[in-house]
Design a protein around this motif. Structure first.
Motif, PDB file in Angstrom:
ATOM      1  N   THR A 199      36.370  -0.113  -5.884  1.00 52.21           N
ATOM      2  CA  THR A 199      36.705   0.517  -4.615  1.00 52.21           C
ATOM      3  C   THR A 199      37.888   1.451  -4.804  1.00 52.21           C
ATOM      4  O   THR A 199      38.923   1.053  -5.337  1.00 52.21           O
ATOM      5  CB  THR A 199      37.052  -0.541  -3.547  1.00 52.21           C
ATOM      6  OG1 THR A 199      35.928  -1.408  -3.373  1.00 52.21           O
ATOM      7  CG2 THR A 199      37.369   0.127  -2.210  1.00 52.21           C
ATOM      8  N   ILE A 200      37.719   2.705  -4.391  1.00 51.80           N
ATOM      9  CA  ILE A 200      38.783   3.687  -4.535  1.00 51.80           C
ATOM     10  C   ILE A 200      39.139   4.263  -3.170  1.00 51.80           C
ATOM     11  O   ILE A 200      38.308   4.291  -2.259  1.00 51.80           O
ATOM     12  CB  ILE A 200      38.369   4.841  -5.488  1.00 51.80           C
ATOM     13  CG1 ILE A 200      37.148   5.585  -4.938  1.00 51.80           C
ATOM     14  CG2 ILE A 200      38.095   4.310  -6.878  1.00 51.80           C
ATOM     15  CD1 ILE A 200      36.776   6.825  -5.732  1.00 51.80           C
ATOM     16  N   ARG A 201      40.383   4.711  -3.031  1.00 50.72           N
ATOM     17  CA  ARG A 201      40.805   5.330  -1.783  1.00 50.72           C
ATOM     18  C   ARG A 201      40.488   6.822  -1.845  1.00 50.72           C
ATOM     19  O   ARG A 201      41.325   7.657  -2.151  1.00 50.72           O
ATOM     20  CB  ARG A 201      42.296   5.107  -1.543  1.00 50.72           C
ATOM     21  CG  ARG A 201      42.731   5.544  -0.146  1.00 50.72           C
ATOM     22  CD  ARG A 201      44.129   5.110   0.181  1.00 50.72           C
ATOM     23  NE  ARG A 201      44.478   5.470   1.546  1.00 50.72           N
ATOM     24  CZ  ARG A 201      45.605   5.139   2.152  1.00 50.72           C
ATOM     25  NH1 ARG A 201      46.521   4.440   1.490  1.00 50.72           N
ATOM     26  NH2 ARG A 201      45.839   5.507   3.383  1.00 50.72           N
ATOM     27  N   GLU A 202      39.257   7.122  -1.566  1.00 45.60           N
ATOM     28  CA  GLU A 202      38.745   8.492  -1.675  1.00 45.60           C
ATOM     29  C   GLU A 202      37.524   8.602  -0.786  1.00 45.60           C
ATOM     30  O   GLU A 202      36.679   7.702  -0.751  1.00 45.60           O
ATOM     31  CB  GLU A 202      38.364   8.777  -3.120  1.00 45.60           C
ATOM     32  CG  GLU A 202      38.010  10.205  -3.408  1.00 45.60           C
ATOM     33  CD  GLU A 202      39.236  11.065  -3.623  1.00 45.60           C
ATOM     34  OE1 GLU A 202      39.541  11.862  -2.702  1.00 45.60           O
ATOM     35  OE2 GLU A 202      39.881  10.950  -4.675  1.00 45.60           O
ATOM     36  N   LYS A 203      37.411   9.689  -0.058  1.00 44.11           N
ATOM     37  CA  LYS A 203      36.215   9.898   0.751  1.00 44.11           C
ATOM     38  C   LYS A 203      35.028  10.191  -0.161  1.00 44.11           C
ATOM     39  O   LYS A 203      35.177  10.774  -1.233  1.00 44.11           O
ATOM     40  CB  LYS A 203      36.433  11.036   1.738  1.00 44.11           C
ATOM     41  CG  LYS A 203      37.400  10.693   2.855  1.00 44.11           C
ATOM     42  CD  LYS A 203      37.439  11.768   3.917  1.00 44.11           C
ATOM     43  CE  LYS A 203      38.310  11.348   5.089  1.00 44.11           C
ATOM     44  NZ  LYS A 203      38.344  12.362   6.168  1.00 44.11           N
ATOM     45  N   ILE A 204      33.856   9.810   0.301  1.00 46.63           N
ATOM     46  CA  ILE A 204      32.667   9.969  -0.526  1.00 46.63           C
ATOM     47  C   ILE A 204      32.411  11.432  -0.873  1.00 46.63           C
ATOM     48  O   ILE A 204      31.994  11.756  -1.982  1.00 46.63           O
ATOM     49  CB  ILE A 204      31.427   9.343   0.160  1.00 46.63           C
ATOM     50  CG1 ILE A 204      30.242   9.284  -0.815  1.00 46.63           C
ATOM     51  CG2 ILE A 204      31.061  10.076   1.442  1.00 46.63           C
ATOM     52  CD1 ILE A 204      29.061   8.495  -0.285  1.00 46.63           C
ATOM     53  N   SER A 205      32.731  12.337   0.050  1.00 47.89           N
ATOM     54  CA  SER A 205      32.514  13.770  -0.196  1.00 47.89           C
ATOM     55  C   SER A 205      33.403  14.276  -1.325  1.00 47.89           C
ATOM     56  O   SER A 205      32.973  15.083  -2.157  1.00 47.89           O
ATOM     57  CB  SER A 205      32.773  14.577   1.079  1.00 47.89           C
ATOM     58  OG  SER A 205      34.085  14.338   1.567  1.00 47.89           O
TER      59      SER A 205
END
Length: 230
Positions: A169-175
């Motif tokens: 899990t990363i703190r990044e939007k899927i786009s």
């Protein structure tokens, strides 16, 4: 091995960039240049894979320096002046780092530079740099094999990366994360899902089956799937 060159008139900028590069495997500093003329002379007889280039330098500015290069390597701009960003679109630049930048943003630039389609990849041993990316999860930087990704799932401002043997899990939007992946190898199937095309086992109705996972197909993304089936 990625051979890189730093061109910046500020010694502290050299230290920061080299410090970040030392944390990334397979990067080798070839030379530090404190003005563009020194770099121009060096590149006449030497090859590098990547240049970190400052723009506001004495004698010869960064963009003027780029104009002198016939076959430039990949270039990542490092500057404190955001007003030059628009002009940067006129040149073959991989990314534009605005000082001061952190390690996470630096990693994105490296990933972007060596994951873009239709660009040369740097080979070392039995793999290429474009087959791997770095992701940050729980304050750790994890090197991830792109081929191991089954699909990705958006959960708010976070993205879950489901691979063949783990979930990250990363703190990044899927786009934003999709921009780091090869465009022809991943397809978005839903506002919250994107899949690795070669991992698809079957498609039935509005569902994609990958291993034991079921991924939905959203109405507005059906065209993407139809293109795959042609």
């Amino acid at each position: 091995m990625i051979r890189y060159l730093i061109i910046d008139d500020e010694p502290i900028a050299h230290d920061i960039i080299k410090g970040y590069c030392d944390l990334v495997p397979n990067m080798k500093l070839i030379k530090k240049c404190y003005d563009a003329l020194d770099a121009f002379e060096f590149l006449n007889t030497n090859e590098v894979d990547l240049i970190f280039l400052d723009l506001n330098m004495p004698v010869l500015k960064g963009f003027d320096f780029l104009k002198t290069l016939q076959n430039p390597p990949k270039v990542i701009i490092t500057t404190a002046y955001s007003e030059f960003a628009l002009e940067g679109y006129e040149y073959p630049i991989s990314d534009y780092l605005l000082k001061p930048f952190g390690f996470e943003r630096f990693l994105k630039a490296i990933n972007k530079a060596f994951s873009l389609p239709n660009q040369k990849t740097i080979s070392f041993e039995n793999s290429t740099i474009s087959s791997q990316i770095f992701v940050q999860s729980n304050k750790k930087h994890i090197q991830l094999e792109i081929e191991s990704i089954l699909y990705i799932e958006a959960t708010g401002n976070y993205t879950k990366i489901i691979t063949s043997d783990q979930t990250i899990t990363i703190r990044e939007k899927i786009s934003a994360f999709l921009e780091l992946l090869p465009k022809n190898e991943f397809v978005q199937t839903h506002k919250s899902f994107a899949v690795a095309v070669k991992q698809i086992n079957s498609i039935e109705g509005n569902t994609i089956f990958i291993a034991t996972h079921k991924i939905p197909i959203g109405k507005i993304y059906k065209f993407n799937i139809l293109q795959l089936l042609k």
